[in-house]
Every structure is written in C-alpha cells, then in structure tokens.
Design a protein around this motif. Structure first.
Motif, PDB file in Angstrom:
ATOM      1  N   ARG A  52       0.796  -1.222   0.000  1.00  0.00           N
ATOM      2  CA  ARG A  52       0.000   0.000   0.000  1.00  0.00           C
ATOM      3  C   ARG A  52       0.829   1.273   0.000  1.00  0.00           C
ATOM      4  NH1 ARG A  52      -5.443  -0.945   0.238  1.00  0.00           N
ATOM      5  NH2 ARG A  52      -5.771  -3.176  -0.132  1.00  0.00           N
ATOM      6  N   GLN A  53       2.116   1.171   0.235  1.00  0.00           N
ATOM      7  CA  GLN A  53       3.004   2.324   0.152  1.00  0.00           C
ATOM      8  C   GLN A  53       4.406   1.807  -0.084  1.00  0.00           C
ATOM      9  OE1 GLN A  53       5.525   4.047   1.996  1.00  0.00           O
ATOM     10  NE2 GLN A  53       5.039   6.222   1.844  1.00  0.00           N
ATOM     11  N   GLU A  54       5.194   2.532  -0.862  1.00  0.00           N
ATOM     12  CA  GLU A  54       6.512   2.034  -1.274  1.00  0.00           C
ATOM     13  C   GLU A  54       7.458   1.844  -0.092  1.00  0.00           C
ATOM     14  OE1 GLU A  54       4.705   4.133  -4.834  1.00  0.00           O
ATOM     15  OE2 GLU A  54       4.968   4.631  -2.703  1.00  0.00           O
ATOM     16  N   GLY A  55       7.304   2.668   0.960  1.00  0.00           N
ATOM     17  CA  GLY A  55       8.135   2.446   2.130  1.00  0.00           C
ATOM     18  C   GLY A  55       7.865   1.087   2.750  1.00  0.00           C
ATOM     19  N   GLY A  56       6.588   0.688   2.813  1.00  0.00           N
ATOM     20  CA  GLY A  56       6.254  -0.637   3.326  1.00  0.00           C
ATOM     21  C   GLY A  56       6.799  -1.738   2.439  1.00  0.00           C
ATOM     22  N   ALA A  57       6.703  -1.567   1.119  1.00  0.00           N
ATOM     23  CA  ALA A  57       7.237  -2.573   0.191  1.00  0.00           C
ATOM     24  C   ALA A  57       8.735  -2.732   0.365  1.00  0.00           C
ATOM     25  CB  ALA A  57       6.910  -2.166  -1.249  1.00  0.00           C
ATOM     26  N   ALA A  58       9.449  -1.618   0.516  1.00  0.00           N
ATOM     27  CA  ALA A  58      10.900  -1.688   0.679  1.00  0.00           C
ATOM     28  C   ALA A  58      11.282  -2.315   2.011  1.00  0.00           C
ATOM     29  CB  ALA A  58      11.499  -0.285   0.559  1.00  0.00           C
ATOM     30  N   GLY A  81       7.566   7.225  -5.970  1.00  0.00           N
ATOM     31  CA  GLY A  81       7.687   5.828  -5.570  1.00  0.00           C
ATOM     32  C   GLY A  81       9.085   5.505  -5.071  1.00  0.00           C
ATOM     33  N   ALA A  82      10.089   5.953  -5.810  1.00  0.00           N
ATOM     34  CA  ALA A  82      11.476   5.669  -5.433  1.00  0.00           C
ATOM     35  C   ALA A  82      11.875   6.399  -4.163  1.00  0.00           C
ATOM     36  CB  ALA A  82      12.405   6.049  -6.576  1.00  0.00           C
ATOM     37  N   THR A  83      11.445   7.650  -4.037  1.00  0.00           N
ATOM     38  CA  THR A  83      11.830   8.382  -2.836  1.00  0.00           C
ATOM     39  C   THR A  83      11.125   7.819  -1.602  1.00  0.00           C
ATOM     40  OG1 THR A  83      10.178  10.071  -3.425  1.00  0.00           O
ATOM     41  CG2 THR A  83      12.453  10.510  -4.028  1.00  0.00           C
ATOM     42  N   ASN A  84       9.877   7.356  -1.741  1.00  0.00           N
ATOM     43  CA  ASN A  84       9.227   6.661  -0.634  1.00  0.00           C
ATOM     44  C   ASN A  84      10.002   5.408  -0.243  1.00  0.00           C
ATOM     45  OD1 ASN A  84       7.083   8.425  -0.269  1.00  0.00           O
ATOM     46  ND2 ASN A  84       5.671   7.272  -1.558  1.00  0.00           N
ATOM     47  N   ALA A  85      10.480   4.679  -1.249  1.00  0.00           N
ATOM     48  CA  ALA A  85      11.180   3.416  -0.996  1.00  0.00           C
ATOM     49  C   ALA A  85      12.581   3.613  -0.446  1.00  0.00           C
ATOM     50  CB  ALA A  85      11.249   2.595  -2.283  1.00  0.00           C
TER      51      ALA A  85
END
Length: 560
Positions: A52-58, A81-85
């Motif tokens: 649900r959010q790129e930080g969570g995926a990373a 997306g990349a900066t969230n991750a």
C-alpha cells in the motif's frame, strides 16, 4: 513481442530473477514498469505482493533479505515511488542486509529534461546503496541482474538499486539470450596465520569479550561461534539489535549492547583488555556513541573480523584485522585447538549477570499495564522461536531487555532506527516462514507510519500478532525532551485513534488492554485466532523506558 525468435526485455528481466532463485517481489505498481507486471502474469513461480506504500514494500524486501540471506526484491515506480522506498534502502544499508530495488524510470528519450517524476537515481541512491545504476541496453539485463545479486550478498551485504527505463522494458531482445546461473556467496575462509595470532592474543588476555552479529551472520556462524566461546568461557555480547546472533541459553551470553544496556555489561566492555568484534561494525548505538570501546581504545586490543576489507580499519584502530565470512571464521574458531588457553570464568559470570537483568522484578507500585510483566508472560505463552519485529521507539526497549531471541532468525529490527518497520517486516516474515509465530511490536507513532499494510497482510493471508503500545506520545523524543528541556513539552503529544477499531476495519481480530491482566487475557485469545490479530496496549507516558526512566524522574534529576 512474444514470438519464437524474440522476447521483451521485461520478460528477460523476470526470467533472470527466476534464475537467481527469486520467488517473491514486493511492489506498489506503477505505469513505468507495466511491462514487468505483464511478464509476471505468465510466471506464477514468482509471487507479486502488492503493498500500500513504497516504504512498506521496501521494508518487506529488506526483511525478506534478512530472513533468507538472498536479496529481497522490490519494484517501485519513478519519482515519488522511489523516494518513498529510499527508507528501506537506507535500512538495508545500515543493517548490512541484501536487497535489490528496481525502479521504473522515464523513457531514455526523456532523460535530462526533468520529465514527469524524473530523478537521477544513480546519484540519488549512491550514498546509501552498494551500487546504483541504470539499464539502458536490454541485451545486458542478465549481466546487470547477476552483478546486482553478487554485489548485494558479497562482502558486507547491502542494497542495490537498478533503474529501468520504461521504453527499454518494452524493447524486443533475442529469445536465445539466457539468464546467468544463480550467484552464490564465495567461501571466504580466515587466514591460518591470523587465526593463530588471534589465539595468541586470547592466551595472553585476562578479561576478553566478544561483540558479535552483523554483516553476513547466519545460523552456521551462530552455532559454531557458540561452540568456540563456550569452550573457552568467552563472554559474548550481541551488537545493537543483533540479539539472535547467539542462543540466549548459551552459558556465555552476556546480553545486548545498544540503547539501555545492562550497566554491568557496559563496564565489562570498558574494562576488557581484548575486544573481539565479529560481524559487528561497531556503530554508534553498539558503542554508546563510539565510546565503549572508542576508536582508539587505549589499553585495549581490538580484533575485528568482518567480511568486507573496506570496513576493517575504517573507523576503529584495529590491532588484528581478519577478513572472512562469518560462518567460515566461526567454524575455524570452533575447530582450532590451543592447549595454552585455560577457560575463563568470565563467561559464566557475565551470563549470570544477564539473567538477572533479563528477569523482571515485581515493582512496589507497578503501572496498570506493566510492559515488563507483559513480555515475561509472552515468553511463557508463545513459542521460544517466535519472531519479534519492531520499528523504532522506546517501547522496543522492553522487548530488547526481557525477550529471549531463541530462534534464528528471530529478531527483525532496524539498526538505523527507522520508524514504521515493524508491521511490514512482520508481514514479510509471516509470508516467508508461515510455520513460525510472528509478532510485530509497534509504538503508536511508529504504527501509524505503515499501519495501512494491515491490508496487505489480510490480502495475502498472513498470520501475525500486532502489539500497539500507545502512550499518546513520541516517547523517545519526549524522553530526550524531558532530559534537555524538562517540563517544556512541545510537538511530542499525539491524539490517537482507537487502534483496535482500526484493525477491525481491515477485517482483523483485535482487543484493547489497559491493564496487565487484560493483556494476559487478550494474548490468550489472540493465540486461538488466525490471520491478523492486534492488541491495543494503552500505557501512561510516565513509563518512558525499560531502563526505568520516567517523566517525573527525569524532571527531578534536572531540578536537582
């Protein structure tokens, strides 16, 4: 694009991942890598976990790498997306965990025009990644993917970032281009002369200590190092948030370093004449601000064992540097014979001191919900090999002090202190190791940074328990605030939702506990459920740390 003579670059990329043993990716889908999502459609051997959010995926990819020793894989889109991750990349970097982040990018013809969501990813990620690059030539995908895996797992493990231009992924490449075979970590045995020098130092030492856990640690390293340390009575401390590096039942385990350690252990490290650091970088948290031991450590001899030669001597003056894989070094140490060494009594003494520190003592006036008692109860109620995943905050100190990380791996916790890690990491663990009990521990501020990933857990049937410790404050910052500016509370109060109701909105089981007895009951009920189970633990902000720090105590100290 799908003919007998050709394939798309995206299909080749997915085949290359499969050839490296990839079974799972974590992603927030983006239009910049639609071709990869389409290629995954026809390859069911690789499961795409939609987050649900790129930080969570990373964070999930980082935790997956920590659990398997192989790079966890995340796919995100460009720009936001990349900066969230990037937070997950930073955690993987400071935790020395293998991870590869693939970033969908602008088309090659749009580059350097500040196109929609364009970022120079090689420059952006360079300070926090082992390697950051862009694949412009689709024919080189097998080379780049194999190099990414090798870079992520070799030496000091860490993250790699590869940008994927949108148009490159759609380009046709010859069907006969084959993925490279699976990359494995090369065996890196210690030098025999260095091992002899190590045992010479041990034979001459009066009060040695080992600090272990970190880059490249694995189950083999754990088992063999314990054999070595117990044979000679060597006290063993674990580096910050590396408490599963040795069994807590080991008769030489001395406890963990980091924030809020046993003062007796800190004294033991300070007074040691020989410090053997194995895998640990000796970072700021482990060494109490580069003080115990210090970079120059006068009066102490430092042996540093690490898989990356660039880490040896980089910060600390090192008397004996040994570059080796952790498991190879530990096995060599376990098998080494030296009749001069008379077993030390210090290992057993240090273990007894840790047992006393690790055992909660009833308080004269316990709080309504006593976290020390709750953790002690969990030890009896849950399997010994339960995986504990937590983010950042003072709440974690109770588990660091009172939980016993008996399994391996069983501790997922960011050494860089990233908030919001616990829930995503627990989801990754629950999916990777479905037969293990998994508990996410989060503070109230910590939880709401990635609490939306409960939706991911529900969607993929993850079984985990989530404990939300709610003191209506950013507790760690409040503690520092009371120390530096007592009584002047600013920007640290939180107005929270009903976390139990929040969990139920996702379809999870939940309960609220405001007393220790209510927590005992709720945990017993949670054990009888499956899926996501959340317990909202409400405590007073007066309880600031497992070390005993309180708001009133800090104010009184400041006034005195």
């Amino acid at each position: 694009m799908n003919g007998a003579a050709s394939q798309s670059a995206a299909e080749l990329l997915v085949d290359c991942l499969a050839a490296q043993g990839c079974e799972r990716i974590f992603t927030v889908p983006g239009e910049s890598f639609l071709a990869v999502l389409d290629a995954l459609h026809d390859r069911p051997a690789i499961t795409a976990i939609t987050c649900r959010q790129e930080g969570g995926a990373a964070f999930m990819a980082c935790a997956d790498g920590a659990l398997t020793g192989r790079p966890g894989i995340a796919f995100v889109t460009r720009g936001p997306g990349a900066t969230n991750a990037s937070i997950g990349v930073h955690v993987a970097h400071q935790d020395s965990q293998p991870m590869i982040l693939f970033v969908g990018d602008v088309a090659r013809g749009m580059r350097d025009r500040e196109g929609f969501q364009e970022v120079d990813f090689a420059a952006f990620f360079a300070p926090i990644a082992k390697w950051a690059a862009r694949i412009d030539d689709p024919l080189r995908i097998p080379e780049y993917v194999a190099r990414a895996y090798a870079t992520a797992i070799n030496g000091r493990p860490g993250p790699v970032v590869l940008a994927l231009p949108e148009d490159m992924l759609c380009e046709a490449v010859p069907a006969q281009i084959a993925p490279r075979p699976m990359v494995t970590r090369p065996a890196q045995a210690p030098c025999p002369d260095a091992m002899q020098a190590l045992f010479d130092l041990i034979a001459d030492a009066a009060s040695p200590i080992a600090i272990i856990g970190g880059a490249g640690w694995n189950a083999k390293a754990r088992d063999h190092f314990m054999i070595f340390a117990e044979r000679i009575g060597l006290p063993v401390a674990t580096a910050f948030r590396r408490q599963d590096a040795i069994s807590p039942d080991s008769l030489v385990y001395a406890g963990n370093l980091g924030y809020g350690p046993n003062p007796q252990l800190v004294t033991r490290v300070r007074e040691a004449d020989l410090v053997i650091a194995v895998g640990a970088r000796l970072g700021e948290a482990t060494t109490d601000g580069y003080a115990v031991p210090g970079p120059e450590h006068p009066g102490q001899i430092l042996v540093h064992v690490h898989p990356d030669p660039e880490e040896l001597g980089r910060v600390y003056r090192t008397d004996l540097a040994i570059c080796a894989a952790m498991d190879e070094f530990a096995e060599a140490a376990a098998l080494w014979e030296d009749a001069r060494i008379i077993p030390f009594d210090a290992g057993a003494e240090a273990h007894r001191a840790w047992l006393a520190w690790n055992t909660p003592t009833p308080a004269a006036n316990p709080p309504a919900l006593d976290l020390a008692a709750c953790v002690a109860h969990m030890r009896g109620a849950l399997p010994a090999d339960t995986i504990i995943a937590n983010g950042a905050g003072n709440f974690a100190g109770w588990w660091h002090r009172y939980w016993r990380y008996a399994g391996y791996p069983s501790q997922l916790a960011p050494t860089c202190g990233a908030m919001g890690y616990g829930v995503p990491a627990a989801i990754a663990a629950a999916l990777r190791l479905p037969d293990r009990t998994v508990v996410a521990v989060a503070g109230d501020g910590d939880f709401l940074m990635n609490g939306q990933e409960l939706a991911t857990a529900q969607q993929y049937g993850a079984n985990l328990i989530v404990l939300v410790v709610d003191n209506s404050a950013y507790g760690t910052i409040r503690m520092h605030q009371e120390r530096e500016f007592p009584g002047r509370v600013s920007a640290t109060r939180l107005a929270n939702p009903d976390f139990a109701a929040f969990a139920r909105s996702f379809g999870a089981w939940s309960a609220r506990a405001e007393t220790t007895a209510q927590f005992f009951t709720a945990l017993g009920q949670a054990k009888d459920q499956t899926g996501v189970r959340l317990i909202h633990m409400v405590i007073e902000v007066e309880q600031l740390a497992a070390s005993g720090a309180t708001v009133s105590g800090l104010r009184a100290k400041a006034a005195g």
